[in-house]
Scaffold this motif. Structure first.
Motif, PDB file in Angstrom:
ATOM      1  N   GLN A 263       0.917  -0.985   0.027  1.00  0.00           N
ATOM      2  CA  GLN A 263       0.042  -0.049   0.034  1.00  0.00           C
ATOM      3  C   GLN A 263       0.844   1.135  -0.030  1.00  0.00           C
ATOM      4  OE1 GLN A 263      -3.755   0.113   1.156  1.00  0.00           O
ATOM      5  NE2 GLN A 263      -3.612  -1.914   0.097  1.00  0.00           N
ATOM      6  N   VAL A 264       0.477   2.428  -0.754  1.00  0.00           N
ATOM      7  CA  VAL A 264       1.338   3.382  -0.703  1.00  0.00           C
ATOM      8  C   VAL A 264       0.259   4.555  -0.531  1.00  0.00           C
ATOM      9  CG1 VAL A 264       2.592   5.106  -2.080  1.00  0.00           C
ATOM     10  CG2 VAL A 264       3.234   2.472  -2.282  1.00  0.00           C
ATOM     11  N   ASN A 265       0.686   5.556   0.468  1.00  0.00           N
ATOM     12  CA  ASN A 265      -0.407   6.386   0.710  1.00  0.00           C
ATOM     13  C   ASN A 265      -1.738   5.886   0.991  1.00  0.00           C
ATOM     14  OD1 ASN A 265       1.549   8.485   0.756  1.00  0.00           O
ATOM     15  ND2 ASN A 265       1.568   8.816  -1.516  1.00  0.00           N
ATOM     16  N   GLY A 266      -1.780   5.035   1.386  1.00  0.00           N
ATOM     17  CA  GLY A 266      -3.374   4.435   1.806  1.00  0.00           C
ATOM     18  C   GLY A 266      -3.799   3.733   0.662  1.00  0.00           C
ATOM     19  N   PHE A 267      -3.305   3.487  -0.470  1.00  0.00           N
ATOM     20  CA  PHE A 267      -3.732   2.542  -1.838  1.00  0.00           C
ATOM     21  C   PHE A 267      -2.889   1.815  -2.250  1.00  0.00           C
ATOM     22  CE2 PHE A 267      -5.119   7.175  -1.942  1.00  0.00           C
ATOM     23  CZ  PHE A 267      -6.442   7.199  -2.176  1.00  0.00           C
ATOM     24  N   PRO A 268      -3.567   0.799  -2.598  1.00  0.00           N
ATOM     25  CA  PRO A 268      -2.827  -0.300  -3.504  1.00  0.00           C
ATOM     26  C   PRO A 268      -1.879   0.247  -4.335  1.00  0.00           C
ATOM     27  CG  PRO A 268      -5.147  -1.005  -3.508  1.00  0.00           C
ATOM     28  CD  PRO A 268      -5.102   0.389  -3.040  1.00  0.00           C
ATOM     29  N   LEU A 269      -0.560  -0.003  -4.237  1.00  0.00           N
ATOM     30  CA  LEU A 269       0.294   0.316  -5.168  1.00  0.00           C
ATOM     31  C   LEU A 269       0.034   0.161  -6.621  1.00  0.00           C
ATOM     32  CD1 LEU A 269       3.467   1.414  -6.137  1.00  0.00           C
ATOM     33  CD2 LEU A 269       4.227  -0.974  -5.684  1.00  0.00           C
ATOM     34  N   VAL A 270       0.182   1.080  -7.385  1.00  0.00           N
ATOM     35  CA  VAL A 270       0.114   0.983  -9.002  1.00  0.00           C
ATOM     36  C   VAL A 270       1.549   1.479  -9.415  1.00  0.00           C
ATOM     37  CG1 VAL A 270      -0.768   1.778 -11.148  1.00  0.00           C
ATOM     38  CG2 VAL A 270      -2.327   1.635  -9.250  1.00  0.00           C
ATOM     39  N   TYR A 271       2.221   0.260 -10.035  1.00  0.00           N
ATOM     40  CA  TYR A 271       3.772   0.724 -10.284  1.00  0.00           C
ATOM     41  C   TYR A 271       3.733   0.715 -11.794  1.00  0.00           C
ATOM     42  CZ  TYR A 271       8.591   0.286 -10.442  1.00  0.00           C
ATOM     43  OH  TYR A 271      10.065   0.626 -10.662  1.00  0.00           O
ATOM     44  N   LEU A 272       4.133   1.835 -12.326  1.00  0.00           N
ATOM     45  CA  LEU A 272       4.091   2.531 -13.701  1.00  0.00           C
ATOM     46  C   LEU A 272       5.557   2.861 -13.894  1.00  0.00           C
ATOM     47  CD1 LEU A 272       0.572   3.452 -14.373  1.00  0.00           C
ATOM     48  CD2 LEU A 272       1.597   1.165 -15.075  1.00  0.00           C
TER      49      LEU A 272
ATOM     50  N   PRO B 249       5.362  18.396 -15.285  1.00  0.00           N
ATOM     51  CA  PRO B 249       5.076  16.932 -15.340  1.00  0.00           C
ATOM     52  C   PRO B 249       5.324  16.648 -13.675  1.00  0.00           C
ATOM     53  CG  PRO B 249       6.787  17.354 -16.710  1.00  0.00           C
ATOM     54  CD  PRO B 249       6.130  18.846 -16.602  1.00  0.00           C
ATOM     55  N   TYR B 250       6.263  17.274 -12.895  1.00  0.00           N
ATOM     56  CA  TYR B 250       6.656  17.148 -11.580  1.00  0.00           C
ATOM     57  C   TYR B 250       5.247  17.096 -10.579  1.00  0.00           C
ATOM     58  CZ  TYR B 250       8.456  17.404  -6.993  1.00  0.00           C
ATOM     59  OH  TYR B 250       8.915  17.431  -5.687  1.00  0.00           O
ATOM     60  N   ASP B 251       4.595  18.207 -10.912  1.00  0.00           N
ATOM     61  CA  ASP B 251       3.285  18.428 -10.236  1.00  0.00           C
ATOM     62  C   ASP B 251       2.290  17.250 -10.499  1.00  0.00           C
ATOM     63  OD1 ASP B 251       4.298  20.702  -9.162  1.00  0.00           O
ATOM     64  OD2 ASP B 251       3.369  22.127 -10.679  1.00  0.00           O
ATOM     65  N   VAL B 252       2.240  16.914 -11.382  1.00  0.00           N
ATOM     66  CA  VAL B 252       1.322  15.597 -12.050  1.00  0.00           C
ATOM     67  C   VAL B 252       1.994  14.585 -11.087  1.00  0.00           C
ATOM     68  CG1 VAL B 252       0.399  14.490 -13.719  1.00  0.00           C
ATOM     69  CG2 VAL B 252       0.779  16.708 -14.033  1.00  0.00           C
ATOM     70  N   GLY B 253       3.101  14.258 -11.304  1.00  0.00           N
ATOM     71  CA  GLY B 253       3.665  13.101 -10.764  1.00  0.00           C
ATOM     72  C   GLY B 253       3.528  13.059  -9.294  1.00  0.00           C
ATOM     73  N   VAL B 254       3.476  14.172  -8.473  1.00  0.00           N
ATOM     74  CA  VAL B 254       3.418  14.241  -6.924  1.00  0.00           C
ATOM     75  C   VAL B 254       1.793  13.931  -6.555  1.00  0.00           C
ATOM     76  CG1 VAL B 254       3.065  15.862  -4.965  1.00  0.00           C
ATOM     77  CG2 VAL B 254       5.094  16.197  -6.510  1.00  0.00           C
ATOM     78  N   ILE B 255       0.668  14.404  -7.382  1.00  0.00           N
ATOM     79  CA  ILE B 255      -0.658  14.015  -7.339  1.00  0.00           C
ATOM     80  C   ILE B 255      -0.683  12.487  -7.504  1.00  0.00           C
ATOM     81  CG2 ILE B 255      -2.894  14.592  -8.000  1.00  0.00           C
ATOM     82  CD1 ILE B 255      -1.855  17.535  -8.246  1.00  0.00           C
ATOM     83  N   LEU B 256      -0.176  11.998  -8.477  1.00  0.00           N
ATOM     84  CA  LEU B 256      -0.366  10.564  -8.950  1.00  0.00           C
ATOM     85  C   LEU B 256       0.433   9.840  -7.526  1.00  0.00           C
ATOM     86  CD1 LEU B 256       0.588  10.552 -12.593  1.00  0.00           C
ATOM     87  CD2 LEU B 256      -1.703  10.131 -11.596  1.00  0.00           C
ATOM     88  N   ASP B 257       1.476  10.184  -7.040  1.00  0.00           N
ATOM     89  CA  ASP B 257       2.086   9.447  -5.895  1.00  0.00           C
ATOM     90  C   ASP B 257       0.899   9.567  -4.746  1.00  0.00           C
ATOM     91  OD1 ASP B 257       4.139   8.391  -4.484  1.00  0.00           O
ATOM     92  OD2 ASP B 257       4.273  10.168  -3.299  1.00  0.00           O
ATOM     93  N   GLN B 258       0.382  10.674  -4.576  1.00  0.00           N
ATOM     94  CA  GLN B 258      -0.674  10.751  -3.445  1.00  0.00           C
ATOM     95  C   GLN B 258      -1.837   9.528  -3.608  1.00  0.00           C
ATOM     96  OE1 GLN B 258      -1.744  14.818  -3.583  1.00  0.00           O
ATOM     97  NE2 GLN B 258      -0.039  15.560  -2.618  1.00  0.00           N
ATOM     98  N   ALA B 259      -2.065   9.141  -4.824  1.00  0.00           N
ATOM     99  CA  ALA B 259      -2.911   8.126  -5.109  1.00  0.00           C
ATOM    100  C   ALA B 259      -2.361   6.823  -5.081  1.00  0.00           C
ATOM    101  CB  ALA B 259      -3.666   8.715  -6.305  1.00  0.00           C
TER     102      ALA B 259
END
Ligand code: PMP
Length: 415
Positions: free
Chosen positions: A27-36, A353-363
Motif C-alpha cells: 500500500q502506498v499513501n493508503g492505496f494499493p500500489l500501482v507501479y508504472l 510533469p513534476y506536479d502531476v507526478g506528485v498528485i499521482l503519488d498521493q494516490a
C-alpha cells in the motif's frame, strides 16, 4: 476494450503472475500500489529474492579463487548464471558474456576500450537523437580524447528515426554506431536489425543499448548480428548493480582490457602483465556474485513465460492506455511511432510533469517525471520533461484505469 482487472490477458494469467511479485501487494499513501515505473527499474519475483537469500545463507564466498567448498559452489553458480545469460540472448557462448554493473558500465567499457583502439580524428561515431545520456556521454568523452567526431541520426516528430537520414550518414562510413533498440522516453522500437545490416555494409561496428528492450523484446544477438549489446539486470526483473555486456568474441579478443586488477590477469611482474582469457579479461576485481546469480534467476523466471503472450499482453495494455489517455482533453502523448514498447510519455497543457507526478503519488501511483536522462530529446520537443508511464507484463487494466483517474484528479486540482 473494457476495463477487465482480474482477468487473464490471452494466455498470460496476470493475476497469478502478480502474486509472484510481493511488492505489488504494497500500500502506498493508503492505496494499493500501482507501479508504472518499469522503465526506471522493474520489480523482482519471489524466485529472485529467494535466490539472493539462498546465496548469502548457503554459499557466499569469493569466486575463481578458493579451493574450498563454498568458493567452488559460488563459482559454479556464478558461471551457471553466465551460461543462462548467453542462452537467453543467444550468444555463441559464455565467453561472450561480461558481467558489468549495468548498461552504463557496458557502454563505457566499449567506448573506452574499443574507442581508444579504433578511433582517430578522421573517424565518426554515430548515435541517434533519442539516446539515453548513458549512450551519449561516454561517446562524447572518447571523441574528445581521440579527436573523432560525434554525429546524430535525427528523429521525426512522432518519435521514430529518420531512416533516410540514417542511410545518408552511414554512407560517410562511421567507425562505430551506438543505438538504442527501444527509447526509454518515447517507447519507440527502432528497426535495429535493418540498421545494423546497413551499418555493417558501411564498415561500422554496432553497439545496441538494450536497457529497455531486454524487458520487452528479449533480443537475440545472433539474429540482430550486433557486435555489442549492453543491458542492466534491474530492468529485467533482476537485482541492481549487475549488468551484461555481450560482444562478439573476435572483437572482445582484440580489445585491450578496460580496468586492471585481480582476476583479469594471467601473470603479473613489475615488468609486464599478461591478461586472462575472455570473459575474465574484462572482469577486474570481485564481481557482484549474488547479483549475477540473481540475474540468472530472473531470466529463468522470464523463460517460464511465453514471450509472445508477454508481448501481446503489453501491447494490449499500451493500446488501452493510449486510447484512454488520448481522450483526456489537453493531454499530448510524445512518441507515437507505429512500433512501440509499453511506454507512454505525456504532458497535459501547461501543467508541470513534476506536479502531476506528485498528485499521482498521493494516490499510490508510481510514474516517472522529468527528462528521463534524454535532455537532447526534450530539447527536440521544446519541453522540460514529461510524465512517463512504463508498463510491464504484471500491470493490468486496473492500473491504467487508476492512472487515468489520477491524471483527471491532477487536472482538476492543478487548474
Ligand atoms: N539506456 C537506456 C535506454 C536506459 O533506459 C537506461 C536506464 N534508464 C540506461 C541506458 C542506463 O541504465 P543503467 O542506469 O541501469 O546503467
Amino acid at each position: 476494450m473494457q476495463s477487465t482487472a482480474g482477468t487473464a490477458i490471452r494466455s498470460l494469467d496476470v493475476e497469478r503472475i502478480r502474486m509472484d511479485f510481493p511488492i505489488l501487494q504494497t500500500q502506498v499513501n493508503g492505496f494499493p500500489l500501482v507501479y508504472l515505473d518499469n522503465g526506471a527499474t522493474s520489480q523482482k519475483p519471489r524466485s529472485v529474492l529467494q535466490t539472493l537469500e539462498r546465496y548469502y545463507t548457503t554459499i557466499n564466498s569469493n569466486v575463481h579463487r578458493g579451493v574450498h567448498h563454498l568458493s567452488q559452489e559460488a563459482t559454479d553458480a556464478y558461471e551457471a548464471a553466465r551460461r543462462t545469460v548467453a542462452h537467453f540472448i543467444h550468444a555463441a557462448g559464455p565467453q561472450e558474456i561480461i558481467f558489468t554493473r549495468g548498461t552504463t558500465e557496458g557502454i563505457n567499457l566499449v567506448a573506452s576500450s574499443l574507442g581508444r583502439s579504433r578511433l582517430s580524428p578522421k573517424d565518426t561515431v554515430l548515435i541517434t537523437a533519442m539516446e539515453h545520456h548513458s549512450n551519449i556521454v561516454p561517446w562524447q568523452m572518447i571523441c574528445e580524447e581521440t579527436g573523432a567526431r560525434l554525429k546524430i541520426i535525427p528523429i521525426l516528430d512522432r518519435g521514430d528515426l529518420d531512416l533516410e537520414a540514417a542511410r545518408r550518414v552511414l554512407e560517410e562510413k562511421p567507425g562505430i554506431l551506438a543505438i538504442t533498440q527501444v527509447s526509454n522516453t518515447l517507447g519507440t522500437i527502432n528497426p535495429v536489425k535493418q540498421i545494423i545490416a546497413w551499418a555493417h555494409q558501411a564498415g561500422a561496428l554496432v553497439l545496441v543499448d538494450a536497457a529497455q528492450s531486454i524487458q520487452h523484446l528479449h533480443p537475440d544477438v545472433q539474429d540482430l548480428d550486433c557486435d555489442f549489446l549492453a543491458f542492466s539486470g534491474h530492468k529485467v526483473f533482476g537485482p541492481t548493480g549487475i549488468g551484461v555486456l555481450y560482444g562478439k568474441e573476435k572483437f572482445l579478443d582484440a580489445m585491450p582490457p578496460w580496468q586492471g586488477g585481480g582476476d583479469m590477469i594471467r601473470t603479473v611482474t613489475f615488468d609486464k602483465t599478461t591478461y586472462n582469457d575472455l570473459p575474465y579479461k574484462f572482469e577486474a576485481g570481485t564481481p557482484h556474485i549474488a547479483g549475477a546469480i540473481g540475474l540468472g534467476a530472473a531470466l529463468d523466471y522470464l523463460q517460464g513465460l511465453d514471450p509472445a503472450s508477454v508481448l501481446a499482453c503489453e501491447g494490449q495494455l499500451l493500446a488501452y492506455a493510449t486510447g484512454k489517455l488520448s481522450r483526456i482533453p489537453g493531454l499530448r502523448i510524445y512518441g507515437t511511432a507505429p512500433q512501440k514498447a509499453s511506454v507512454i510519455s505525456f504532458n497535459i497543457g501547461k501543467l508541470h510533469p513534476y506536479d502531476v507526478g506528485v498528485i499521482l503519488d498521493q494516490a499510490g501511483i508510481a510514474v516517472r517525471t522529468g527528462h528521463h536522462c534524454t535532455q537532447p530529446l526534450m530539447d527536440f520537443y521544446g519541453i522540460p520533461g514529461t510524465v512517463r508511464a512504463s508498463m510491464a507484463f504484471y500491470n493490468n487494466f486496473n492500473d491504467v484505469d487508476r492512472l487515468c483517474q489520477g491524471v483527471e484528479k491532477a487536472i482538476s486540482m492543478l487548474n
